[in-house]
Design an enzyme around this catalytic site. Sequence first.
Site, short mmCIF file in Angstrom:
data_model
loop_
_atom_site.label_atom_id
_atom_site.label_comp_id
_atom_site.label_asym_id
_atom_site.label_seq_id
_atom_site.Cartn_x
_atom_site.Cartn_y
_atom_site.Cartn_z
N HIS A 154 45.64 40.12 87.77
CA HIS A 154 46.34 41.33 88.18
C HIS A 154 46.83 42.05 86.93
O HIS A 154 47.18 41.40 85.95
CB HIS A 154 47.53 40.98 89.08
CG HIS A 154 48.03 42.16 89.84
ND1 HIS A 154 48.89 43.07 89.28
CD2 HIS A 154 47.76 42.60 91.09
CE1 HIS A 154 49.13 44.02 90.17
NE2 HIS A 154 48.46 43.76 91.27
N ASP A 191 44.34 40.47 97.44
CA ASP A 191 43.01 40.69 98.00
C ASP A 191 42.24 39.40 98.23
O ASP A 191 41.22 39.40 98.90
CB ASP A 191 42.19 41.59 97.06
CG ASP A 191 42.67 43.01 97.14
OD1 ASP A 191 43.06 43.42 98.24
OD2 ASP A 191 42.67 43.70 96.10
N1 ACO Z 1 38.05 36.56 86.34
C1 ACO Z 1 37.81 36.07 85.10
N2 ACO Z 1 38.47 36.47 84.00
C2 ACO Z 1 39.41 37.39 84.16
C3 ACO Z 1 39.72 37.93 85.41
C4 ACO Z 1 39.01 37.48 86.54
N3 ACO Z 1 39.25 37.96 87.74
N4 ACO Z 1 40.72 38.84 85.28
C5 ACO Z 1 41.02 38.88 83.98
N5 ACO Z 1 40.24 38.00 83.28
C6 ACO Z 1 40.30 37.66 81.87
C7 ACO Z 1 39.81 38.80 80.99
O1 ACO Z 1 38.42 38.70 80.75
C8 ACO Z 1 40.65 38.60 79.75
O2 ACO Z 1 40.11 37.53 79.03
P1 ACO Z 1 40.18 37.52 77.40
O3 ACO Z 1 41.64 37.48 77.08
O4 ACO Z 1 39.42 36.30 77.00
O5 ACO Z 1 39.52 38.80 76.96
C9 ACO Z 1 41.99 38.11 80.28
O6 ACO Z 1 41.68 37.49 81.54
C10 ACO Z 1 43.02 39.21 80.49
O7 ACO Z 1 42.47 40.15 81.35
P2 ACO Z 1 42.76 41.68 81.27
O8 ACO Z 1 41.48 42.40 81.16
O9 ACO Z 1 43.82 41.98 80.26
O10 ACO Z 1 43.38 41.96 82.69
P3 ACO Z 1 43.68 43.38 83.17
O11 ACO Z 1 45.14 43.45 83.32
O12 ACO Z 1 43.04 44.43 82.36
O13 ACO Z 1 42.90 43.41 84.55
C11 ACO Z 1 42.37 43.17 86.78
C12 ACO Z 1 43.49 43.18 85.74
C13 ACO Z 1 41.54 44.47 86.71
C14 ACO Z 1 43.01 43.09 88.17
C15 ACO Z 1 41.46 41.96 86.50
O14 ACO Z 1 42.23 40.77 86.56
C16 ACO Z 1 40.28 41.88 87.43
O15 ACO Z 1 39.25 42.52 87.18
N6 ACO Z 1 40.40 41.09 88.56
C17 ACO Z 1 39.35 41.03 89.54
C18 ACO Z 1 39.41 42.27 90.43
C19 ACO Z 1 40.56 42.22 91.41
O16 ACO Z 1 40.80 41.21 92.06
N7 ACO Z 1 41.25 43.36 91.54
C20 ACO Z 1 42.36 43.50 92.50
C21 ACO Z 1 43.63 43.81 91.80
S1 ACO Z 1 44.96 43.75 92.92
C22 ACO Z 1 44.91 45.21 93.70
O17 ACO Z 1 44.40 46.20 93.30
C23 ACO Z 1 45.57 45.22 95.00
#
Ligand code: ACO
Length: 431
Positions: A308, A365
């Site tokens: 998130h 979700d």
């Molecule tokens: N699966 C695997 N790795 C992940 C995931 C995931 N779901 N989410 C984040 N990471 C990793 C990133 O690759 C990053 O790794 P790194 O440090 O080695 O580069 C690290 O975790 C940090 O991630 P960020 O990109 O900083 O997270 P960000 O805050 O930008 O993204 C987001 C948040 C978009 C929700 C992301 O976690 C994601 O894509 N999740 C899956 C989609 C999802 O479930 N979205 C729903 C959000 S809730 C809502 O809208 C109601």
Amino acid sequence: MATASLKLDDKEYPLPVCNGTEGEKAVDIRKLRADSGYICYDQGYGNTGSCESAITFLDGEKGILRHRGYPIEQLAESSDFVETAYLIIYGELPNATKRKEFGQLLRKSAAIETQMQRIFEGFPKEAPPMAMLSSIVASLAAHYPHLASNNFEQDLANFDLSAAIAMSKIRTIGAMIYRYLSGQPYIFPKWDLPFCDNFLHMMFSEPYEEYVSAPEVARALNLVLLLHADHEQNCSTSTVRMVGSSAANLFTSLSAGICALSGPLHGGANVSVMQMLQSIHDEGDDGTRFIEAAKSGAKGNRLMGFGHAVYRNFDPRAKIIGKACGDVLKKLGINDPLLDIAIKLEGAALKDDYFLSRKLYPNVDFYSGIIMRALGIPVNMFTVIFAIGRTPGWIANWRELAANPKGRIYRPRQLYIGSVKRDYVPMAQRA
Ligand code: ACO
């Protein structure tokens, strides 16, 4: 008042420090560019407070979510969607009279006029539901121009009605989109049905047979909507504020919020979660392959429903919905293999150092899709349900923005990294 100090090019700039009511601290940089020529670079606004707000408090590190001070756990336990919507929009829990008036305004606003029904017919039968929803909601500004004057003072004077129209009709439009895309006749709202039962009636009744929902079904839908009702300055809410800041009316601003919600990293994630669970099921995998692929770091392989933008702890809504999911399926006598896969996937990810070290936990979700599937809602409608749920939060944020006498148009700056000045090259001289 406390001040911070910033030293740039050997000059000190005192910056006021502001505090929120929950102890949040901020450095006020509003005059920084005018005083120093510097802007703050904060790609994606992750460290930027774009507004003051009294609607929702969220602490992502501690996993806290409160609307108008009330913890989400208490609202989920004791309130329902319409009451929580009133709280979010108007700031207080309604007394019995106010609750009744609000309910009646929603009921009165539920129907879609014939003129507006014709808009549906222009869409192809394969139209994505969210594309239809945003367009039809935008058209509310054309159908109710007296409520959508693009003048804050005038639009706020009519706010109660426009808010009720938005909340009630977005639900009706959602159900009509489903009926239209599945080639079924529209079912009109009934005066005597509560908000969620009315939605289920418009989705699933037939002209020759009334759909009567089991109380567990309406209750589960209430919970899903309530848990989505607001979530601070997320992508779609910020979009509503961004568009509203130009003095655009409520309906136009909501339509923009719906567009923002449609993306897979935001509201579309619940669809991606179901697709992921389904493909794990179809492949007979136990999820190991998905977890390993997600650890590659590639954006296209992320474990959907995990992580998130602000929670670095359990999303409190995920805890509530995860538990409700098991309870609802049990009460409805449904045995969904996707729930077993989700539980196993969660268990495996929460033992894996990749997810633990990055503080990636299930978000709302991860389980909401399984509940919606149990209620008979097709996957392509999941994000529409999210939009119906989030509408009160968008409305409350638009109102807060419109009522702020010190408000100004949202206009971020940028760090330009393109070509420096160069002269125009005639076509014949170009490579
Ligand atoms: N699966 C695997 N790795 C992940 C995931 C995931 N779901 N989410 C984040 N990471 C990793 C990133 O690759 C990053 O790794 P790194 O440090 O080695 O580069 C690290 O975790 C940090 O991630 P960020 O990109 O900083 O997270 P960000 O805050 O930008 O993204 C987001 C948040 C978009 C929700 C992301 O976690 C994601 O894509 N999740 C899956 C989609 C999802 O479930 N979205 C729903 C959000 S809730 C809502 O809208 C109601």
